[in-house]
Enzyme design. Structure first.
Site, PDB file in Angstrom:
ATOM      1  CE1 TYR A 165      -3.526  -2.617   0.808  1.00 42.21           C
ATOM      2  CE2 TYR A 165      -4.628  -0.518   1.147  1.00 42.21           C
ATOM      3  CZ  TYR A 165      -4.693  -1.877   0.928  1.00 42.21           C
ATOM      4  OH  TYR A 165      -5.903  -2.482   0.830  1.00 42.21           O
TER       5      TYR A 165
ATOM      6  CE  LYS B 281       1.984 -17.659  -2.535  1.00 44.51           C
ATOM      7  NZ  LYS B 281       1.153 -18.873  -2.652  1.00 44.51           N
TER       8      LYS B 281
ATOM      9  CG  ASP C  41      -1.853 -20.207  -1.249  1.00 41.51           C
ATOM     10  OD1 ASP C  41      -1.334 -20.181  -0.109  1.00 41.51           O
ATOM     11  OD2 ASP C  41      -1.354 -20.840  -2.205  1.00 41.51           O
TER      12      ASP C  41
ATOM     13  CG  ASP D 244      -8.116  -4.680   1.463  1.00 41.79           C
ATOM     14  OD1 ASP D 244      -9.109  -4.223   2.068  1.00 41.79           O
ATOM     15  OD2 ASP D 244      -7.968  -4.606   0.236  1.00 41.79           O
TER      16      ASP D 244
ATOM     17  CG  ASP E  11     -13.670  -7.008   1.684  1.00 48.45           C
ATOM     18  OD1 ASP E  11     -13.396  -6.268   2.653  1.00 48.45           O
ATOM     19  OD2 ASP E  11     -14.081  -6.579   0.590  1.00 48.45           O
TER      20      ASP E  11
HETATM   21  C1  IPM Z   1     -10.525  -1.194   3.761  1.00 50.00           C
HETATM   22  C2  IPM Z   1     -10.717  -0.572   2.409  1.00 50.00           C
HETATM   23  C3  IPM Z   1      -9.546   0.379   2.153  1.00 50.00           C
HETATM   24  C4  IPM Z   1      -8.280  -0.443   2.149  1.00 50.00           C
HETATM   25  C5  IPM Z   1      -9.682   1.214   0.852  1.00 50.00           C
HETATM   26  C6  IPM Z   1     -10.937   2.058   0.863  1.00 50.00           C
HETATM   27  C7  IPM Z   1      -8.483   2.081   0.624  1.00 50.00           C
HETATM   28  O1  IPM Z   1     -10.819  -1.551   1.444  1.00 50.00           O
HETATM   29  O2  IPM Z   1     -10.474  -0.466   4.756  1.00 50.00           O
HETATM   30  O3  IPM Z   1     -10.465  -2.425   3.840  1.00 50.00           O
HETATM   31  O4  IPM Z   1      -7.901  -1.010   1.115  1.00 50.00           O
HETATM   32  O5  IPM Z   1      -7.638  -0.519   3.206  1.00 50.00           O
HETATM   33 MG    MG Z   2     -10.971  -3.521   2.201  1.00 53.02          MG
END
Ligand code: IPM
Ligand code: MG
Length: 349
Positions: A136, A186, A218, A242, A246
């Site tokens: 990042y 990884k 993975d 990240d 999700d």
């Molecule tokens: C998160 C989001 C952010 C990230 C984006 C909006 C930059 O996806 O907080 O998980 O990638 O960290």
């Molecule tokens: Mg995110």
């Protein structure tokens, strides 16, 4: 309790309204909320996604409550002016290097999960995502190859201090939970991960009571849906965290349910849902405010030591779900405001 309230873009605006109502419902003494623009809306109003006044407010407040940023209108701006840069900039400026993303099944609501209920019911994990380093924040850009082709690049890097400080947070978190830590990397491919694993092993010697394991990312993605109950604390870098967070949200039920706390060494932090600004449903009043409300609970716990108030909010959200008041993300029809109303009503009861 001076809180910077940065609602941001898209559904950030709508869900923040409900989180603020929930905070108001607690009748906290000395609560001071200051609102400021951030993200695409800040770019439109002030020419920058993280205007100096907003950054100042974030730096002087005791905590930052953050909605979401991201706006398709800004997709073609230079990268440094894109809404996402606001949250990345805030994380970096506030040095909130540790991002806590808990994922826990709601009792009786295993059917909300994308997984089979008996597998989903066992989820009770904490993703500890490093937040101010990795690919990042490494050097990035576009260049021409020797053959004259356009090439994009992003450098992944971690130094040993960055790894050690997040590892300490993760081991301590594990000590306060089930004492199991799985570090995700990884290391079979990436040199960054080889160092990551080395340093995590070194830090482990300070925490003999924590059972440490290592897993390739993975495999971790696969194990998270095969048997998420095996995880207690998952420690990982910025990009893997990240992605895995999700994924973990769908194991619980919806990305509209998961909150996060980004903290550094002090009590100050940045508290935000793990989801984004969802431009596709913004302005319709149908976003689920639960993740935002739960982020406010995390803020009360981490920045203000208000454990009982945090638990009250968390229980209110769980009860509302158990009452069958479900948002569109969970196949229900409750609006953003109806969910907020129900949580506020629970707090009053
Ligand atoms: C998160 C989001 C952010 C990230 C984006 C909006 C930059 O996806 O907080 O998980 O990638 O960290
Ligand atoms: Mg995110």
């Amino acid at each position: 309790m001076h809180i910077a309230v940065l609602a941001g873009d898209g559904i950030g605006q709508e869900i923040m309204v409900e989180a603020v109502r929930v905070l108001d419902a607690l009748n906290l003494p000395d609560l001071r909320l200051d609102h400021a623009d951030v993200g695409g809306v800040a770019y439109k109003n002030h020419g920058h996604p993280l205007p100096p006044a907003t950054l100042d407010l974030a730096k002087t407040a005791d905590a930052v409550l953050f909605g979401a940023v991201g706006d398709p209108d800004c997709d073609n701006l230079d990268r440094h002016l894109r809404p996402e840069q606001a949250v990345l900039g805030l994380r970096k400026e506030m040095q909130t290097f540790a991002n806590l993303r808990p994922a826990k099944a709601f009792a009786g609501l295993e059917n909300l999960s994308a997984l089979k209920p008996d597998i989903a019911g066992a989820i009770d994990l904490l993703i500890l995502r490093e937040l101010t380093g990795d690919i990042y924040f490494g050097e990035k850009g576009q260049r021409k190859t020797d053959a004259g082709l356009r090439e994009g690049y992003d450098v992944m890097a971690y130094d040993e201090e960055e790894i050690a400080r997040i590892a300490h947070v993760a081991f301590k978190a594990a000590q306060s939970r089930r004492k199991k830590l799985c570090s995700v990397d990884k290391a079979n491919v990436l040199q960054t991960s080889v160092l990551w694993r080395e340093v995590v092993n070194e830090v482990a010697s300070d925490y003999p009571d924590v059972e440490l394991s290592h897993m390739y990312v993975d495999n971790a993605a696969m194990q998270l849906v095969r048997n998420p109950g095996q995880f207690d604390v998952m420690l990982t870098g910025n990009i893997f965290g990240d992605i895995l967070s999700d994924q973990a949200s769908m194991c619980v039920g919806s990305i509209g349910l998961l909150a996060s706390a980004s903290v550094g060494t002090g009590t100050k932090g940045l508290f935000e849902p793990i989801h984004g600004s969802a431009p596709d449903i913004a302005g319709q009043g149908i976003a689920n405010p639960s993740a935002m409300i739960l982020s406010a609970a995390m803020m009360l716990r981490h920045s203000f030591g208000m454990e009982s108030e945090a638990v009250r909010i968390e229980q209110a959200v769980a009860t509302v779900l158990q009452q069958g008041i479900l948002g569109h993300d969970l196949g229900g029809s409750a609006s953003t405001q109806e969910i907020g109303d129900a949580v506020v009503a629970q707090l009053a009861s």
